[in-house]
Design a protein around this motif. Sequence first.
Motif, PDB file in Angstrom:
ATOM      1  N   LEU A  20      -6.256  15.992   1.657  1.00 31.76           N
ATOM      2  CA  LEU A  20      -6.564  15.020   0.606  1.00 31.76           C
ATOM      3  C   LEU A  20      -5.600  13.849   0.734  1.00 31.76           C
ATOM      4  O   LEU A  20      -4.382  14.044   0.810  1.00 31.76           O
ATOM      5  CB  LEU A  20      -6.437  15.658  -0.776  1.00 31.76           C
ATOM      6  N   SER A  21      -6.155  12.642   0.784  1.00 28.60           N
ATOM      7  CA  SER A  21      -5.347  11.440   0.940  1.00 28.60           C
ATOM      8  C   SER A  21      -5.651  10.488  -0.212  1.00 28.60           C
ATOM      9  O   SER A  21      -6.814  10.156  -0.483  1.00 28.60           O
ATOM     10  CB  SER A  21      -5.658  10.757   2.270  1.00 28.60           C
ATOM     11  N   VAL A  22      -4.586  10.037  -0.901  1.00 21.95           N
ATOM     12  CA  VAL A  22      -4.717   9.100  -2.022  1.00 21.95           C
ATOM     13  C   VAL A  22      -3.956   7.826  -1.657  1.00 21.95           C
ATOM     14  O   VAL A  22      -2.768   7.882  -1.341  1.00 21.95           O
ATOM     15  CB  VAL A  22      -4.155   9.696  -3.330  1.00 21.95           C
ATOM     16  N   THR A  23      -4.635   6.686  -1.687  1.00 23.60           N
ATOM     17  CA  THR A  23      -4.039   5.418  -1.272  1.00 23.60           C
ATOM     18  C   THR A  23      -4.194   4.375  -2.369  1.00 23.60           C
ATOM     19  O   THR A  23      -5.307   4.106  -2.829  1.00 23.60           O
ATOM     20  CB  THR A  23      -4.692   4.879   0.012  1.00 23.60           C
ATOM     21  N   LEU A  24      -3.073   3.804  -2.770  1.00 25.52           N
ATOM     22  CA  LEU A  24      -3.062   2.703  -3.738  1.00 25.52           C
ATOM     23  C   LEU A  24      -2.757   1.415  -2.980  1.00 25.52           C
ATOM     24  O   LEU A  24      -1.749   1.312  -2.282  1.00 25.52           O
ATOM     25  CB  LEU A  24      -2.003   2.944  -4.813  1.00 25.52           C
ATOM     26  N   GLN A  25      -3.625   0.409  -3.122  1.00 23.22           N
ATOM     27  CA  GLN A  25      -3.462  -0.864  -2.439  1.00 23.22           C
ATOM     28  C   GLN A  25      -3.360  -2.002  -3.452  1.00 23.22           C
ATOM     29  O   GLN A  25      -4.122  -2.039  -4.422  1.00 23.22           O
ATOM     30  CB  GLN A  25      -4.637  -1.145  -1.503  1.00 23.22           C
ATOM     31  N   VAL A  26      -2.423  -2.908  -3.193  1.00 20.17           N
ATOM     32  CA  VAL A  26      -2.260  -4.100  -4.032  1.00 20.17           C
ATOM     33  C   VAL A  26      -2.202  -5.301  -3.100  1.00 20.17           C
ATOM     34  O   VAL A  26      -1.272  -5.426  -2.301  1.00 20.17           O
ATOM     35  CB  VAL A  26      -0.981  -4.042  -4.899  1.00 20.17           C
ATOM     36  N   ARG A  27      -3.170  -6.182  -3.173  1.00 22.16           N
ATOM     37  CA  ARG A  27      -3.222  -7.366  -2.317  1.00 22.16           C
ATOM     38  C   ARG A  27      -2.755  -8.597  -3.090  1.00 22.16           C
ATOM     39  O   ARG A  27      -3.096  -8.766  -4.248  1.00 22.16           O
ATOM     40  CB  ARG A  27      -4.634  -7.578  -1.773  1.00 22.16           C
ATOM     41  N   ASP A  28      -1.975  -9.424  -2.404  1.00 20.66           N
ATOM     42  CA  ASP A  28      -1.380 -10.626  -2.997  1.00 20.66           C
ATOM     43  C   ASP A  28      -0.608 -10.247  -4.264  1.00 20.66           C
ATOM     44  O   ASP A  28      -0.922 -10.672  -5.377  1.00 20.66           O
ATOM     45  CB  ASP A  28      -2.457 -11.671  -3.312  1.00 20.66           C
ATOM     46  N   VAL A  29       0.423  -9.445  -4.074  1.00 14.66           N
ATOM     47  CA  VAL A  29       1.190  -8.858  -5.176  1.00 14.66           C
ATOM     48  C   VAL A  29       1.703  -9.919  -6.154  1.00 14.66           C
ATOM     49  O   VAL A  29       1.646  -9.740  -7.376  1.00 14.66           O
ATOM     50  CB  VAL A  29       2.376  -8.045  -4.622  1.00 14.66           C
ATOM     51  N   PHE A  30       2.206 -11.034  -5.640  1.00 13.31           N
ATOM     52  CA  PHE A  30       2.845 -12.041  -6.484  1.00 13.31           C
ATOM     53  C   PHE A  30       1.943 -13.240  -6.792  1.00 13.31           C
ATOM     54  O   PHE A  30       2.416 -14.270  -7.274  1.00 13.31           O
ATOM     55  CB  PHE A  30       4.142 -12.512  -5.829  1.00 13.31           C
ATOM     56  N   SER A  31       0.650 -13.106  -6.499  1.00 16.13           N
ATOM     57  CA  SER A  31      -0.331 -14.168  -6.780  1.00 16.13           C
ATOM     58  C   SER A  31       0.097 -15.517  -6.196  1.00 16.13           C
ATOM     59  O   SER A  31       0.115 -16.538  -6.881  1.00 16.13           O
ATOM     60  CB  SER A  31      -0.562 -14.296  -8.294  1.00 16.13           C
ATOM     61  N   THR A  32       0.439 -15.510  -4.919  1.00 14.80           N
ATOM     62  CA  THR A  32       0.933 -16.734  -4.273  1.00 14.80           C
ATOM     63  C   THR A  32      -0.126 -17.430  -3.411  1.00 14.80           C
ATOM     64  O   THR A  32       0.113 -18.541  -2.927  1.00 14.80           O
ATOM     65  CB  THR A  32       2.144 -16.412  -3.384  1.00 14.80           C
ATOM     66  N   ILE A  33      -1.276 -16.796  -3.189  1.00 10.75           N
ATOM     67  CA  ILE A  33      -2.296 -17.425  -2.349  1.00 10.75           C
ATOM     68  C   ILE A  33      -2.937 -18.594  -3.092  1.00 10.75           C
ATOM     69  O   ILE A  33      -3.436 -18.441  -4.204  1.00 10.75           O
ATOM     70  CB  ILE A  33      -3.376 -16.417  -1.925  1.00 10.75           C
ATOM     71  N   ALA A  88       0.848  -1.193   0.000  1.00  7.18           N
ATOM     72  CA  ALA A  88       0.000   0.000   0.000  1.00  7.18           C
ATOM     73  C   ALA A  88       0.881   1.238   0.000  1.00  7.18           C
ATOM     74  O   ALA A  88       1.905   1.289   0.687  1.00  7.18           O
ATOM     75  CB  ALA A  88      -0.935   0.012   1.204  1.00  7.18           C
ATOM     76  N   VAL A  89       0.480   2.234  -0.778  1.00  9.34           N
ATOM     77  CA  VAL A  89       1.193   3.513  -0.843  1.00  9.34           C
ATOM     78  C   VAL A  89       0.170   4.619  -0.623  1.00  9.34           C
ATOM     79  O   VAL A  89      -0.847   4.688  -1.307  1.00  9.34           O
ATOM     80  CB  VAL A  89       1.891   3.713  -2.196  1.00  9.34           C
ATOM     81  N   GLN A  90       0.457   5.480   0.345  1.00 12.84           N
ATOM     82  CA  GLN A  90      -0.456   6.575   0.670  1.00 12.84           C
ATOM     83  C   GLN A  90       0.270   7.909   0.553  1.00 12.84           C
ATOM     84  O   GLN A  90       1.369   8.080   1.073  1.00 12.84           O
ATOM     85  CB  GLN A  90      -1.012   6.408   2.083  1.00 12.84           C
ATOM     86  N   GLN A  91      -0.371   8.840  -0.139  1.00 12.97           N
ATOM     87  CA  GLN A  91       0.180  10.185  -0.296  1.00 12.97           C
ATOM     88  C   GLN A  91      -0.855  11.198   0.185  1.00 12.97           C
ATOM     89  O   GLN A  91      -2.015  11.162  -0.247  1.00 12.97           O
ATOM     90  CB  GLN A  91       0.538  10.462  -1.749  1.00 12.97           C
ATOM     91  N   GLN A  92      -0.433  12.079   1.075  1.00 14.38           N
ATOM     92  CA  GLN A  92      -1.319  13.127   1.571  1.00 14.38           C
ATOM     93  C   GLN A  92      -0.950  14.454   0.916  1.00 14.38           C
ATOM     94  O   GLN A  92       0.230  14.799   0.803  1.00 14.38           O
ATOM     95  CB  GLN A  92      -1.233  13.235   3.093  1.00 14.38           C
ATOM     96  N   LEU A  93      -1.978  15.206   0.500  1.00 15.00           N
ATOM     97  CA  LEU A  93      -1.786  16.453  -0.242  1.00 15.00           C
ATOM     98  C   LEU A  93      -2.596  17.575   0.405  1.00 15.00           C
ATOM     99  O   LEU A  93      -3.507  17.324   1.194  1.00 15.00           O
ATOM    100  CB  LEU A  93      -2.219  16.271  -1.696  1.00 15.00           C
ATOM    101  N   PHE A  94      -2.255  18.796   0.036  1.00 11.74           N
ATOM    102  CA  PHE A  94      -2.989  19.988   0.476  1.00 11.74           C
ATOM    103  C   PHE A  94      -3.122  20.017   1.999  1.00 11.74           C
ATOM    104  O   PHE A  94      -4.228  20.042   2.548  1.00 11.74           O
ATOM    105  CB  PHE A  94      -4.371  20.050  -0.185  1.00 11.74           C
ATOM    106  N   GLN A  95      -1.963  19.995   2.657  1.00  9.41           N
ATOM    107  CA  GLN A  95      -1.896  20.050   4.114  1.00  9.41           C
ATOM    108  C   GLN A  95      -2.708  18.915   4.747  1.00  9.41           C
ATOM    109  O   GLN A  95      -3.448  19.106   5.710  1.00  9.41           O
ATOM    110  CB  GLN A  95      -2.377  21.407   4.627  1.00  9.41           C
ATOM    111  N   GLN A  96      -2.563  17.730   4.178  1.00 12.46           N
ATOM    112  CA  GLN A  96      -3.161  16.486   4.664  1.00 12.46           C
ATOM    113  C   GLN A  96      -4.681  16.472   4.596  1.00 12.46           C
ATOM    114  O   GLN A  96      -5.331  15.655   5.249  1.00 12.46           O
ATOM    115  CB  GLN A  96      -2.716  16.195   6.097  1.00 12.46           C
TER     116      GLN A  96
END
Length: 212
Positions: A143-156, A133-141
């Motif tokens: 606005l928050s934008v979060t990118l999430q990737v679950r099971d990145v390598f498809s190992t489940i 997960a990568v989260q970036q906060q903007l405009f003095q926190q």
Amino acid sequence: NQLLLGKSLLSLDAFYRITTNKVERVRTVYLNDVFLHTFENVGKDYSLGLEFLFNTDLFRWWNINYLGTFYHYRVTGVLNGEDFNNKRLNWSLRLNNNFKPFRNQRIQVNLRYRSPSVTSQGTREGYFSTDLAVQQQLFQQKLSVTLQVRDVFSTIRREFVSEGPGFYFNRRLELDTPLISLNIRLVINNYKQSRKKQPGEMPERGAEEDIF
């Protein structure tokens, strides 16, 4: 029990748990080549083991917390008129990495492993996964934008083996991963209730920075 080692925290606890009226998915032969899947109260299960947590800052911008559970597991009861008593040594591990490479930016990488276990009718295989997960906060926190990737390598992989009168069933599930999501949050009124930290209390950094 908790032990403070500078800015690090080590916790170790023993546990014994009993679950009564345990519910499991049960398979039986309904007709030739036709299975009946139901949920039934199969009996009790018992878990006896240890759980530990280690939390530390490797650098100012890198925090890790390591969680592990090791326990003896046993499930007992009566199914299809016959007694069963299945047991196994189970364990699970989770490593959470929290990074702050830049101001108002957080990166979280979680690695998880769950060992094989037993059920009332057979076994369940273990699996490993990685989440990002990568989260970036903007405009003095505000606005928050979060990118999430679950099971990145498809190992489940979910695999179950069940046995009973007149059948042997092996089920393997291939999940359609990785799962990617993008979340955008706008804070209009950033109200925070103040709370005094108790003497000797460690900051729960891992919990505060969980962005999954």
